[in-house]
Design an enzyme around this catalytic site. Structure first.
Site, PDB file in Angstrom:
ATOM      1  N   CYS A  88       0.815  -1.206   0.000  1.00  0.00           N
ATOM      2  CA  CYS A  88       0.000   0.000   0.000  1.00  0.00           C
ATOM      3  C   CYS A  88       0.846   1.251   0.000  1.00  0.00           C
ATOM      4  O   CYS A  88       2.065   1.219   0.080  1.00  0.00           O
ATOM      5  CB  CYS A  88      -0.933   0.005   1.206  1.00  0.00           C
ATOM      6  N   GLY A 114      -0.953   0.494  -4.888  1.00  0.00           N
ATOM      7  CA  GLY A 114      -2.138  -0.269  -4.537  1.00  0.00           C
ATOM      8  C   GLY A 114      -3.313   0.126  -5.384  1.00  0.00           C
ATOM      9  O   GLY A 114      -3.667   1.301  -5.451  1.00  0.00           O
ATOM     10  N   ASN A 189       1.497   0.661   6.096  1.00  0.00           N
ATOM     11  CA  ASN A 189       2.239   0.032   4.999  1.00  0.00           C
ATOM     12  C   ASN A 189       3.287  -0.876   5.622  1.00  0.00           C
ATOM     13  O   ASN A 189       4.146  -0.420   6.376  1.00  0.00           O
ATOM     14  CB  ASN A 189       2.918   1.099   4.133  1.00  0.00           C
ATOM     15  N   GLY A 190       3.232  -2.166   5.329  1.00  0.00           N
ATOM     16  CA  GLY A 190       4.205  -3.098   5.874  1.00  0.00           C
ATOM     17  C   GLY A 190       3.571  -4.423   6.231  1.00  0.00           C
ATOM     18  O   GLY A 190       2.463  -4.751   5.800  1.00  0.00           O
ATOM     19  N   TYR A 330      11.971  -1.614  -8.186  1.00  0.00           N
ATOM     20  CA  TYR A 330      10.671  -1.837  -8.827  1.00  0.00           C
ATOM     21  C   TYR A 330       9.524  -0.990  -8.290  1.00  0.00           C
ATOM     22  O   TYR A 330       8.771  -0.412  -9.046  1.00  0.00           O
ATOM     23  CB  TYR A 330      10.314  -3.323  -8.682  1.00  0.00           C
ATOM     24  N   ASP A 433      14.467  -5.979 -18.077  1.00  0.00           N
ATOM     25  CA  ASP A 433      13.368  -6.031 -17.107  1.00  0.00           C
ATOM     26  C   ASP A 433      13.957  -5.838 -15.719  1.00  0.00           C
ATOM     27  O   ASP A 433      15.173  -5.964 -15.519  1.00  0.00           O
ATOM     28  CB  ASP A 433      12.634  -7.367 -17.203  1.00  0.00           C
TER      29      ASP A 433
END
Length: 563
Positions: A88, A114, A189-190, A330, A433
Site C-alpha cells: 500500500c 495499490g 504500509n508493511g 521496482y 526487465d
C-alpha cells in the site's frame, strides 16, 4: 525488542495508572463499486459495534456492503502475478482546510502502490472522525460529493492491494476505532512478522477481531495500553511489534507518523506553503500537491503533529536500518526520492552496470514497460545502442475479458503488451526487465518477441536473482516457487527461451550503494532476514507484488475470463 523507550521531547511523559481498558469498538464501512448483487457476502460489523452507537464520536457514510464482482473473480484466482507487489501507500495531512482533497490527490500519485482499494479519514470541526473507503482505484472510490462528506483540516489516506474474496472488502484501510478516550484512525504500509502470536494473545484476553489484517492488532494494542498521553500509547503498542510498519494515525486533534526501527518501508515528510504538514510513502505524492520535501521519517521515529507544531519522539534504541532495496528496483516511481536517493538515478545506473558487466552484440535495446524502462535507458546509453519501444503496454486493460472460443496462446500477456514488428524484425534485441520471479511471464515475453521477428533475444535483469520470500510487506510467492531458488542462471535461460540471460551482480549492487549498502535489506536475494520470521506469511495479495513488469497482474487477467 527492548522493553523500554528513550525520548527527547518537551512533552510530559509521566504515565498515570489506569483501570483496565475496555475493548475498543471497531468501526468499518466500505463503499463498493456498483453491483448487481442483491445480498451481502459478509456482515461488516456486529450489531453491538454499529456506527449508530451514540457513545462514539465517529460517523461513517451509509452504503450497502455488497459483494463486488471483482471480489468473486479474485476469489477464484489463487495464483500470484509475476512480480512482488507493494502492499500500500499511506498519506497524512495536518493543517489544511482542503485536507481530504489533497489526500485524494496524493493517493492518486501513489496509485501504483495499490489498486484494489482506497480510503480517507478526516477530522471535522466538531472533532468527529469521518471515513469513506471502497474497492477500486482512487478515482472510482471518490468523487466530488464523497469528498464533500469529508470536511476538516486533518486527514489520512491509504491505497492497497487487498486480499481475495470478502476479506478484500473488510481489509480496506484506513481503519477507525472508538475506545474509551475517543477515536483513532490508522493507515499502515508493511507486514508484522509476529502478527499471529499478538493476535492469539489478544484473543485469549477477550479481544474480538473484525478483519484478517495485521493492522487491526495495532488498534487493539493501543486500546489496552495504560500509557499517557495518547502518542505514548502508540509508542507502547509499536514496541510490541516486530517487522515492517510505516503508519499514520489520526485522532480528534493530532496526526502521528511512525516508522519501524529498521525502516523497511519508506515514509517522508513535507510541508506546503501554508504550513500544512504532509506525510507520504513517496515524494511523488508531495510533488503533486505542491508540498516541499523536508526529510524522511527516521527509522524508529514517532512524529506528533498538533496545534503546537511537530514533535519528534524515538522508539526503543533501534538497530541498523534495513531499508527495502526493491523500492529502488521496482516499487517506487522513478520521479521519487526514496531513502534519500533518486529512484531514477538508481535504475539508470543499474542498467549501465548491466551493459558494462554483461555486454552482448545487439541492434536495439528495449524494455519491459513500465518498470524496466529507466534501466533499459541506462543500458542503451552505456552500450551505445539505440533504445526503442519494442513493447507497447496497454493502459486500458480491465479485469474481465470475453475470451474467443478458439483459445489464443499467451492471450493474457498479449492484452497487456504488444510487440512492435518494425523495431524487432530481423534484429538482435536486448530486453531489460527489473526482475524475474517465477519466470512464466518472461518466457511468454520472449515468445512474443520471437513471433514478431526478433533474430536474437537477450534478457538483462536489473536486479540480482530473487531466491527468498519477503516477510516485510512485499507479496512474493513462497521460496519454492521462485525460479532462481530452484534453477541456475543457465537453467533459467533455457526455461524462458532467450539466447542469453544476465542478472545484476549482487556484489556490484552493494558496491554501487557504497557506505549506504549496510542500511538496505537484501533478504529476497540472500535469504538472510534482519528480523527473523517465526510465522507463516499472513497476507496473500496484501503486499508489494512482483509481476515481471506488468503491474496489475497477468494471472489476475487470465483468471477473469467471461465465457
Amino acid at each position: 525488542m527492548a522493553a523500554t523507550s528513550s525520548f527527547s521531547s518537551s512533552l510530559s511523559l509521566n504515565a498515570k495508572p489506569n483501570k483496565p481498558s475496555k475493548p475498543f469498538r471497531f468501526l468499518r464501512n466500505t463503499l463498493l463499486k456498483p453491483s448487481s448483487s442483491s445480498s451481502s457476502s459478509f456482515s461488516p460489523l456486529p450489531a453491538s459495534l454499529s456506527s449508530s452507537s451514540p457513545s462514539l464520536p465517529h460517523r461513517v457514510s451509509s452504503s450497502r456492503n455488497e459483494t463486488h464482482p471483482l471480489a468473486l473473480l479474485a476469489a477464484d484466482n489463487d495464483d500470484y502475478d509475476e512480480k512482488p507487489r507493494e502492499e500500500c501507500g499511506v498519506v497524512g495531512i495536518y493543517g489544511d482546510s482542503e485536507a481530504s482533497r489533497l489526500c485524494y490527490l496524493a493517493l492518486h500519485a501513489l496509485q501504483h502502490r495499490g489498486q484494489e482499494g482506497a480510503g480517507i479519514v478526516t477530522v471535522s470541526k466538531d472533532k468527529v472522525l469521518q471515513t469513506i473507503t471502497g474497492v477500486g482505484l482512487v478515482s472510482e472510490v471518490f468523487n466530488e460529493s464523497k469528498l464533500d462528506q469529508l470536511p476538516g483540516d486533518i486527514a489520512i489516506g491509504h491505497v492497497r492491494y487487498s486480499t481475495a474474496g470478502s476479506s478484500m472488502l473488510k481489509n480496506v484501510q484506513p481503519f477507525v476505532a472508538g475506545y474509551r478516550f475517543g477515536s483513532v484512525g490508522v493507515a499502515h504500509n508493511g507486514n508484522l512478522v509476529n502478527y499471529t502470536k499478538l493476535r492469539a494473545d489478544l484473543e485469549e484476553n477477550g479481544s474480538i477481531f473484525n478483519t484478517s489484517s495485521d493492522t487491526e492488532v495495532v488498534l487493539h494494542l493501543i486500546a489496552i495500553s495504560k500509557a499517557r498521553p495518547f502518542f505514548m500509547r502508540i509508542v507502547d503498542a509499536c514496541e510490541k511489534l516486530q517487522g515492517a510498519y510505516s503508519m499514520v494515525f489520526v485522532t480528534e486533534d493530532k496526526l502521528v507518523a511512525v516508522r519501524d526501527p529498521h525502516g523497511f518501508r519508506p515514509l517522508v515528510m513535507g510541508r506546503r506553503s501554508n504550513g500544512a504538514v504532509v506525510f507520504a510513502s513517496e515524494t511523488c505524492a508531495l510533488d503533486l500537491i505542491e508540498a516541499t520535501y523536508e526529510r524522511e521519517v527516521y527509522p524508529g521515529e514517532v512524529l506528533v503533529v498538533d496545534k503546537d507544531g511537530v514533535k519528534s519522539q524515538c522508539l526503543m534504541p533501534h538497530p541498523e536500518p534495513k531499508q527495502c532495496i526493491f523500492e529502488h528496483i521496482y516499487f517506487s516511481l522513478p520521479n521519487s526520492i526514496v531513502f534519500g536517493r533518486s529512484v531514477y538515478e538508481s535504475r539508470h545506473v543499474f542498467g549501465e552496470i548491466l551493459a558494462t558487466e554483461s555486454p552482448v552484440e545487439c541492434d536495439v535495446v528495449i524494455a519491459v514497460p513500465d518498470s524496466g524502462v529507466v534501466a533499459a535507458l541506462g543500458y542503451a546509453a552505456k552500450a551505445g545502442v539505440a533504445f526503442q519501444q519494442g513493447l507497447i503496454r496497454s493502459h486500458y486493460v480491465g479485469r474481465t475479458f470475453i475470451e474467443p472460443s478458439q483459445k489464443i496462446r499467451d492471450f493474457g500477456v498479449k492484452l497487456k503488451l504488444s510487440p512492435v514488428r518494425g523495431v524487432l524484425e530481423g534484429k538482435r534485441v536486448v530486453v531489460v526487465d527489473d526482475s524475474i520471479v517465477r519466470g512464466t511471464t518472461s518466457s511468454k515475453i520472449v515468445r512474443l518477441l520471437r513471433e514478431a521477428g526478433a533474430k536474437e533475444v537477450h534478457m538483462r535483469i536489473a536486479s540480482p536473482p530473487i531466491v527468498a520470500s519477503c516477510y516485510y510487506g512485499v507479496d512474493t510467492p513462497s521460496s519454492e516457487e521462485l525460479i532462481s531458488n530452484r534453477m541456475s542462471v543457465d537453467e533459467v535461460r533455457d526455461y524462458i527461451g532467450c539466447d542469453s540471460l544476465a542478472f545484476l551482480s549482487f556484489e556490484t549492487l552493494k558496491k554501487h550503494l557504497g557506505e549506504d549498502s549496510r542500511s538496505f535489506c537484501y533478504a529476497c536475494f540472500t535469504g538472510n532476514y534482519p528480523v527473523k520470521p517465526t510465522e507463516d506469511k499472513v497476507k496473500r495479495g496484501g503486499g508489494d507484488f512482483i509481476d515481471d513488469g506488468l503491474v496489475g497482474g497477468i494471472n489476475s487477467i487470465e483468471g477473469g475470463w467471461v465465457r
